[in-house]
Design a protein around this motif. Structure first.
Motif, PDB file in Angstrom:
ATOM      1  N   ARG A 502     145.452 -11.665 -11.857  1.00 42.99           N
ATOM      2  CA  ARG A 502     144.111 -12.184 -12.338  1.00 42.99           C
ATOM      3  C   ARG A 502     144.882 -13.929 -12.923  1.00 42.99           C
ATOM      4  O   ARG A 502     143.651 -14.363 -12.966  1.00 42.99           O
ATOM      5  CB  ARG A 502     144.236 -11.275 -13.360  1.00 42.99           C
ATOM      6  CG  ARG A 502     143.457 -11.436 -14.515  1.00 42.99           C
ATOM      7  CD  ARG A 502     142.967 -10.013 -14.620  1.00 42.99           C
ATOM      8  NE  ARG A 502     143.634  -9.833 -14.937  1.00 42.99           N
ATOM      9  CZ  ARG A 502     144.744  -9.448 -16.384  1.00 42.99           C
ATOM     10  NH1 ARG A 502     143.227 -10.450 -17.130  1.00 42.99           N
ATOM     11  NH2 ARG A 502     145.113  -8.610 -16.514  1.00 42.99           N
ATOM     12  N   LEU A 503     146.321 -13.534 -13.717  1.00 46.30           N
ATOM     13  CA  LEU A 503     146.129 -14.817 -14.361  1.00 46.30           C
ATOM     14  C   LEU A 503     146.452 -16.442 -13.619  1.00 46.30           C
ATOM     15  O   LEU A 503     146.151 -17.716 -14.144  1.00 46.30           O
ATOM     16  CB  LEU A 503     147.042 -14.792 -15.241  1.00 46.30           C
ATOM     17  CG  LEU A 503     146.794 -14.191 -16.123  1.00 46.30           C
ATOM     18  CD1 LEU A 503     148.607 -13.182 -16.723  1.00 46.30           C
ATOM     19  CD2 LEU A 503     146.503 -14.024 -16.835  1.00 46.30           C
ATOM     20  N   SER A 504     146.747 -16.225 -12.583  1.00 41.79           N
ATOM     21  CA  SER A 504     147.417 -17.656 -11.407  1.00 41.79           C
ATOM     22  C   SER A 504     146.256 -17.534 -10.663  1.00 41.79           C
ATOM     23  O   SER A 504     146.483 -18.993 -10.443  1.00 41.79           O
ATOM     24  CB  SER A 504     148.779 -16.670 -10.853  1.00 41.79           C
ATOM     25  OG  SER A 504     148.200 -15.764  -9.922  1.00 41.79           O
ATOM     26  N   ALA A 505     145.273 -16.902 -10.183  1.00 34.89           N
ATOM     27  CA  ALA A 505     144.250 -17.488  -9.608  1.00 34.89           C
ATOM     28  C   ALA A 505     143.178 -18.298  -9.252  1.00 34.89           C
ATOM     29  O   ALA A 505     143.182 -19.597  -9.070  1.00 34.89           O
ATOM     30  CB  ALA A 505     143.182 -16.172  -8.735  1.00 34.89           C
ATOM     31  N   PRO A 506     143.370 -18.974 -11.159  1.00 30.76           N
ATOM     32  CA  PRO A 506     142.204 -19.829 -11.394  1.00 30.76           C
ATOM     33  C   PRO A 506     143.043 -20.888 -11.713  1.00 30.76           C
ATOM     34  O   PRO A 506     142.787 -22.210 -11.722  1.00 30.76           O
ATOM     35  CB  PRO A 506     142.011 -19.550 -13.110  1.00 30.76           C
ATOM     36  CG  PRO A 506     141.815 -17.932 -12.925  1.00 30.76           C
ATOM     37  CD  PRO A 506     143.271 -17.365 -12.082  1.00 30.76           C
TER      38      PRO A 506
END
Length: 556
Positions: A502-506
């Motif tokens: 969730r934190l790395s995808a953007p």
């Protein structure tokens, strides 16, 4: 022992399917024979050795032997058939079509024996298949990122990377910024486009016919002078350097890319004198002889051009047109065979003399491409042998990278993406390939422990890539799937991986929104993980699970 006696021994070994031993006997027979006195006898030996090498899945060496056999005896049908078979294995269908026709033409026109009738049927089938493949290639659109690039001008990963780096270069504030994937893809793009720019400089249409036997030219390491004009001779170096930095940089810059590439290769072959028609065995033998007789300045560019042409051939066949991952595997494996063998022989030779293609970083770049091709080959043609090769090469790559990273480092500055491109990313890909192997074995054996091992390897792979690389999020996602399959990971561990996604995808999407992986639905898949995380957290609040519960996908 006479050549005929050695041939008989080779025939017996071949009949017993001892192809390696039979090939050695045919080699001894060739060395004991007399080409001038008995060319047709030697043709049979070369054709027989070609059959051994085909059985050993060495089509490049088989092609060399079969070609020699046809030159010694242009009426020998079996030699042309074996040449065609090796060309088919290498995806050279236009050549194999011609060779199958030559094999048919070499058979008697009338009163064929039963054996010759069988041969005729086999050769006709080969010709029909090769003709179909030639037509298929002509009518198949080129596969690659060209279509994406046309629609996404200015929005490709290297475009985003350039914008990001303009900020990072001013004031990088932490190690994550220095390790950004932007450094890697930007440097790869700069190298790749350097090659494209050199190809665009080349305008040899009026002299194309003269390039095959070009003579009377003056050349230096980067340009050749011909008819009072200069032409660049290092385009293939730049293209391959960019591809080995990050193969995701491969794309067609215009519809004439392949035509320009072919002309560039013709020029570089005329200048550097590589071994374009030879297999690895001949390349190794003749490279040693050329170095001994003509010195490093002669052999160094010849070897470089040879292996880089093979790398480009692998890339072209596997990724841009035909999806021939078996051909890519063959060319990359033989590239490694040649470089490893010669590097061992020249281990004490200064690096500047033998050339950059023998550097460990160059080998790591090839190994990176090779294990990726092995994985794709297995996906289209699953077999235990391919998986074993994948395991072996992945383990070797991890071990060799680790050994190199333990060595004292040079104090000379390098661009921030260099270590990632040639050490960290290849090792990360190797971890992913080990995860892939465990996953496939887990599926075959329904073994949860293998799924657990797959998850752990994919987690190592994810950790090898910066958070803003699409591979970081993707390998976390693949690890998560294997964690669910293993049913031995706690909810705490599962939620931790989901949070990391969730934190790395953007961050990754800022650079890799328009990539080949994203075109396969990456961002939708990662959004689905977010939904899954929310569902698990709701179930945790409801008391369905505790943080120490082991959760399977079916329980959701």
């Amino acid at each position: 022992m006479s050549s005929n006696d050695l041939k008989s021994q080779g025939n017996a070994l071949f009949s017993a399917k001892k192809f390696k031993e039979a090939g050695k006997k045919y080699t001894e027979a060739i060395e004991a024979g007399d080409e001038a006195a008995d060319p047709k006898g030697l043709a049979v030996l070369y054709a027989n050795r070609a059959a051994c090498r085909l059985s050993l899945k060495r089509p490049m060496d088989a092609k060399t032997d079969a070609k020699k056999a046809t030159q010694l005896d242009p009426t020998y049908a079996k030699a042309f058939a074996r040449l065609a078979t090796s060309q088919d294995a290498l995806g050279i269908y236009s050549d194999s079509k011609e060779s199958w026709q030559r094999a048919l033409d070499a058979l008697p026109k009338f009163d064929l024996t039963p054996a010759e009738e069988t041969q005729k049927a086999q050769y006709q089938a080969g010709l029909t298949a090769a003709t179909a493949e030639v037509g298929k290639i002509k009518n198949t659109p080129i596969v690659g990122t060209h279509a994406i690039m046309v629609q996404g001008q200015g929005r490709m990963p290297w475009d985003h990377a350039a914008a990001i780096l303009s900020r990072l270069r001013v004031a990088p504030t932490n190690i994550d910024q220095l390790q950004s994937s932007a450094w890697v893809i930007h440097a790869a793009y700069e190298e790749f486009m350097g090659g494209v720019s050199k190809m665009n400089e080349l305008h040899i249409d009026p002299i194309t016919d003269q390039m095959r036997g070009i003579s009377g030219v003056r050349s230096c390491c980067t340009y050749i002078e011909f008819s009072n004009l200069t032409y660049p001779t290092q385009a293939i170096v730049d293209l391959t350097n960019g591809i080995m930095r990050d193969s995701r940089v491969i794309h067609f810059t215009d519809n004439e890319f392949i035509s320009k590439y072919n002309k560039q290769m013709m020029l570089e072959v005329s200048v550097h004198k590589p071994w374009t028609e030879a297999g690895p065995e001949v390349v190794i033998r003749e490279a040693l002889a050329r170095q001994r007789d003509q010195g490093w300045n002669s052999v160094r560019p010849s070897i470089s051009c040879t292996v880089r042409a093979w790398i480009m051939r692998a890339v072209m066949d596997a990724g841009l047109r035909q999806r021939r991952h078996d051909v890519a595997v063959e060319f990359l494996k033989r590239t490694l065979d040649v470089l490893r063998s010669l590097r061992e022989t020249w281990i004490l030779v200064p690096a500047l003399d033998r050339g950059v293609v023998f550097d460990k970083t160059f080998l790591f770049g090839i190994q990176h491409l090779y294990i990726d091709s092995l994985m794709k080959f297995y996906t289209s043609n699953p077999s235990p042998e391919i998986l074993e090769d994948l395991d072996k090469e992945s383990d070797l790559l991890i071990r060799e990278v680790d050994e190199e990273l333990r060595q004292p480092r040079s104090q000379e500055p390098v661009d921030p993406g260099f270590i990632s491109s040639f050490y960290i990313y290849p090792r990360g890909q190797a971890y992913a390939m080990k995860g892939f192997s465990y996953n496939k074995r887990a599926g075959l054996k329904r073994d949860r422990e293998l799924s657990r091992k797959a998850a752990m390897e994919y987690l190592k792979a994810a950790d090898s890539f910066p958070q803003d690389d699409e591979y970081h999020s993707w390998f976390l996602n693949v690890a998560l799937g294997n964690m669910f399959q293993a049913r031995s990971f706690t909810l705490r561990e599962l939620l931790d991986v989901m949070k990391r996604i969730r934190l790395s995808a953007p961050k990754a999407k800022d650079i890799w929104e328009h990539s080949s992986l994203s075109a396969s639905g990456l961002w939708g898949i990662l959004e689905g993980v977010g939904d899954q995380e929310k569902q698990l957290r709701d179930m945790l609040v409801q008391g369905t699970f505790t943080m120490d519960s082991c959760v399977a996908a079916e329980g959701l």
